[in-house]
Design a protein around this motif. Structure first.
Motif, short mmCIF file in Angstrom:
data_model
loop_
_atom_site.label_atom_id
_atom_site.label_comp_id
_atom_site.label_asym_id
_atom_site.label_seq_id
_atom_site.Cartn_x
_atom_site.Cartn_y
_atom_site.Cartn_z
N SER A 139 0.48 -1.43 -0.04
CA SER A 139 0.29 0.23 0.05
C SER A 139 0.78 0.98 -0.05
O SER A 139 0.81 2.69 -0.71
CB SER A 139 -1.31 -0.03 0.95
N LEU A 140 2.00 0.79 0.92
CA LEU A 140 2.61 2.25 0.71
C LEU A 140 3.59 2.96 -0.64
O LEU A 140 3.60 3.98 -0.60
CB LEU A 140 3.72 2.34 1.89
N MET A 141 3.44 1.38 -1.00
CA MET A 141 4.46 1.45 -2.72
C MET A 141 3.61 2.16 -3.50
O MET A 141 3.85 3.13 -4.44
CB MET A 141 4.24 0.03 -3.19
N TYR A 142 2.27 2.21 -3.38
CA TYR A 142 1.42 3.40 -3.91
C TYR A 142 1.02 4.29 -3.98
O TYR A 142 0.75 4.58 -4.74
CB TYR A 142 -0.27 2.28 -3.83
N ALA A 143 1.00 4.67 -2.12
CA ALA A 143 0.32 5.63 -1.69
C ALA A 143 1.57 6.55 -2.78
O ALA A 143 1.37 7.58 -3.01
CB ALA A 143 0.08 5.56 -0.38
N GLU A 144 2.73 6.70 -2.22
CA GLU A 144 4.31 7.13 -2.53
C GLU A 144 4.03 7.17 -4.16
O GLU A 144 4.46 8.54 -4.49
CB GLU A 144 5.73 6.91 -1.50
N THR A 145 4.58 6.15 -5.08
CA THR A 145 5.14 6.30 -6.32
C THR A 145 3.90 7.22 -6.99
O THR A 145 4.14 7.55 -8.11
CB THR A 145 5.06 4.98 -6.38
N ARG A 146 2.40 6.80 -6.04
CA ARG A 146 1.66 7.06 -7.29
C ARG A 146 0.50 8.28 -6.66
O ARG A 146 -0.32 8.98 -6.97
CB ARG A 146 0.00 6.25 -7.88
N ASN A 147 1.62 9.09 -5.58
CA ASN A 147 0.78 10.48 -4.66
C ASN A 147 -0.77 10.42 -4.11
O ASN A 147 -1.15 11.35 -4.54
CB ASN A 147 1.10 11.82 -6.04
N ILE A 148 -0.91 8.99 -3.57
CA ILE A 148 -2.69 9.06 -3.81
C ILE A 148 -3.01 9.54 -2.16
O ILE A 148 -3.53 10.37 -2.13
CB ILE A 148 -2.51 7.59 -3.29
N ALA A 149 -1.31 9.68 -1.40
CA ALA A 149 -2.24 10.16 0.10
C ALA A 149 -2.27 11.77 0.25
O ALA A 149 -2.76 12.23 1.06
CB ALA A 149 -1.49 9.40 1.35
N ARG A 150 -0.41 12.15 -0.45
CA ARG A 150 -0.84 13.64 -0.30
C ARG A 150 -1.41 14.43 -1.55
O ARG A 150 -2.28 15.28 -1.38
CB ARG A 150 0.16 13.82 -1.09
N ALA A 151 -2.35 13.89 -1.94
CA ALA A 151 -2.91 14.07 -3.39
C ALA A 151 -4.69 14.09 -2.60
O ALA A 151 -4.94 15.07 -2.98
CB ALA A 151 -3.50 12.99 -4.15
N HIS A 152 -4.84 12.99 -1.67
CA HIS A 152 -5.71 13.08 -1.13
C HIS A 152 -5.95 14.60 0.20
O HIS A 152 -7.08 15.57 0.61
CB HIS A 152 -6.39 11.29 0.04
N HIS A 153 -4.76 14.52 0.47
CA HIS A 153 -4.90 15.94 1.68
C HIS A 153 -4.54 17.47 0.75
O HIS A 153 -4.80 17.80 1.57
CB HIS A 153 -2.92 15.58 2.21
N GLU A 154 -4.24 17.50 -0.09
CA GLU A 154 -4.25 18.75 -1.17
C GLU A 154 -6.19 18.87 -0.90
O GLU A 154 -6.39 20.07 -1.46
CB GLU A 154 -4.18 18.43 -2.27
N ILE A 155 -7.20 17.48 -1.49
CA ILE A 155 -8.21 18.03 -1.91
C ILE A 155 -8.68 18.11 -1.01
O ILE A 155 -9.74 19.29 -0.32
CB ILE A 155 -8.43 16.81 -2.52
N LYS A 156 -8.24 17.69 0.77
CA LYS A 156 -9.19 18.04 1.83
C LYS A 156 -8.61 19.91 1.83
O LYS A 156 -9.28 20.37 3.24
CB LYS A 156 -8.24 16.99 2.46
N ASN A 157 -7.76 20.09 1.50
CA ASN A 157 -7.38 21.56 1.91
C ASN A 157 -7.85 22.58 0.68
O ASN A 157 -6.79 23.50 0.72
CB ASN A 157 -5.76 21.19 2.42
N GLY A 158 -8.59 22.12 0.30
CA GLY A 158 -9.17 23.36 -0.81
C GLY A 158 -8.39 23.46 -1.95
O GLY A 158 -8.92 24.32 -2.75
N LYS A 159 -7.60 22.23 -2.41
CA LYS A 159 -6.72 22.02 -3.41
C LYS A 159 -6.39 20.62 -4.56
O LYS A 159 -6.75 19.76 -4.16
CB LYS A 159 -5.27 22.06 -3.08
N TRP A 160 -7.03 21.40 -5.82
CA TRP A 160 -6.97 20.19 -6.68
C TRP A 160 -5.67 20.14 -7.31
O TRP A 160 -5.63 20.74 -8.50
CB TRP A 160 -8.11 20.91 -8.31
N ARG A 161 -4.98 19.59 -6.47
CA ARG A 161 -3.73 19.88 -7.67
C ARG A 161 -3.35 18.54 -7.88
O ARG A 161 -3.75 16.88 -7.39
CB ARG A 161 -2.16 19.13 -5.93
N LYS A 162 -2.44 18.38 -9.40
CA LYS A 162 -2.46 17.37 -10.31
C LYS A 162 -1.17 16.97 -10.66
O LYS A 162 -0.25 16.74 -10.99
CB LYS A 162 -3.21 17.19 -11.57
N SER A 163 0.07 17.85 -10.00
CA SER A 163 1.53 17.63 -10.71
C SER A 163 1.74 17.77 -8.97
O SER A 163 1.74 18.43 -7.54
CB SER A 163 2.22 18.84 -10.75
N PHE A 164 2.99 16.36 -9.24
CA PHE A 164 3.83 16.53 -8.08
C PHE A 164 5.29 16.58 -8.87
O PHE A 164 5.79 16.25 -9.18
CB PHE A 164 3.85 15.43 -6.78
#
Length: 351
Positions: A139-164
């Motif tokens: 799960s961590l391999m997917y989360a980190e390489t595909r930015n799953i957790a940080r994309a979720h964090h950004e959305i929760k903070n009102g940002k629609w971020r698609k570049s990492f």
């Protein structure tokens, strides 16, 4: 024949006793088994009990109190079963007849290993949460390489971020080579999952017999450590923390890793040199890291890791499922019976 059992707030002595009913201790048919039970902080709430666990994990079995009466009970004991209750030097000094210690957890910080070796006591453990940790590692391999957790964090903070920061390295897991440092029970389970996903797996473990890996049907290339480090797109740690492995992942290792590579740690934080990791992440020497373990738990609000945008952090929950700990004594029963029958076990630490 005497068995001493020490339960705790997570695994009660009653559960250990129930599992022990079906353990085929050598000579049990000729001798009645006398079972004596103790509890170690079994009345504490989970949060308070975690504080005791952290004391043990940081400072060993001498750093905490031992159950009253257990030292006396061990004087004529043949076997000792525990979960995470301390097995200290003072306890073992009195245990003149002790043949075997069984512990139903993977980490051994709660046991005075030098004393166990000096007294030639067999030590067997089980990695009760191996399956959950293996799942979480992927799960961590997917989360980190595909930015799953940080994309979720950004959305929760009102940002629609698609570049990492790792955009130039993003690809599917099957295009990565995963290197495992440590190919014990958890490492093998991770390799098995990666095999099913068609991922190339390489590994370094000086204690593993290549013929056994082939026999188990795992597709893993065993290489020297430098080769695993330099060839891996994802480096995942599955070693025990010992004086020899402390800070083994340091500046030298990060300098040998691929520029677009990642490091995953669901084992112990102490194997990684923290300042060197932060430097490698800050300077984009590696693409990212995913850590379920921290040098200080809970992590400090001013920890520099919290300022980085190429790290995924979780609060040491890889093995935390509803069934992992309750089933641990019964897994220990199975492992012990297999050991008593064959004389061999993957879970044998000291013999």
């Amino acid at each position: 024949m005497k068995l001493v059992i020490i339960g705790d707030a997570l695994v009660s002595s009653a559960t250990l006793r129930d599992a022990a009913k079906d353990i085929d201790f050598p000579g049990r048919d000729e001798s009645e088994l006398d079972v004596v039970s103790y509890e170690w902080y079994s009345d504490l709430e989970k949060e308070k009990f975690q504080e005791k666990i952290l004391l043990i994990e940081k400072n060993g079995p001498e750093a905490v109190e031992i159950p009253a009466g257990v030292t006396e009970a061990l004087k004529d004991a043949d076997y000792l079963l525990v979960h995470i209750a301390p097995v200290s030097k003072s306890m073992l000094e009195s245990a003149s007849k002790l043949k075997l210690i069984g512990t139903c957890r993977g980490g051994l910080e709660h046991i005075a290993l030098n004393s166990v070796k000096e007294k030639n006591i067999t030590l067997i453990h089980v990695i009760r949460n191996a399956e959950p940790v293996a799942d979480f590692t992927l799960s961590l391999m997917y989360a980190e390489t595909r930015n799953i957790a940080r994309a979720h964090h950004e959305i929760k903070n009102g940002k629609w971020r698609k570049s990492f920061s790792n955009d130039e390295h993003k690809t599917v897991l099957a295009n990565h080579t995963v290197g495992l440092i440590g190919l014990g029970y958890i490492g093998k389970l991770v390799a098995k999952r990666l095999n099913a996903l068609g991922v190339r797996v390489i590994a370094h473990d000086p204690f593993i017999d290549k013929s056994l890996i082939i026999k188990e049907g795992l597709r893993v290339e065993l290489l020297d450590m430098d080769s695993v480090i330099s060839q891996s797109d994802i480096l995942s740690l599955h070693m025990r923390l010992t004086p020899e492995t402390e800070n083994i992942i340091n500046k030298d290792v990060f300098n040998k890793m691929k520029a677009g590579s990642y490091i995953i740690n669901t084992a112990r934080a102490g194997m990684v040199h923290k300042a060197d990791l932060i430097d490698a992440l800050k300077n984009r020497r590696i693409a990212g890291a995913a850590l379920d373990v921290s040098w200080d738990e809970p992590i400090s609000p001013d920890d520099p890791l919290l300022q980085l945008d190429n790290v995924t952090l979780t609060p040491h929950i890889a093995g935390d499922t509803i069934d992992a700990i309750p089933k641990a004594p019964y897994l220990l029963k199975t492992v012990l019976n297999d050991y008593f029958k064959t004389g061999h076990s993957d879970m044998l630490i000291i013999q």
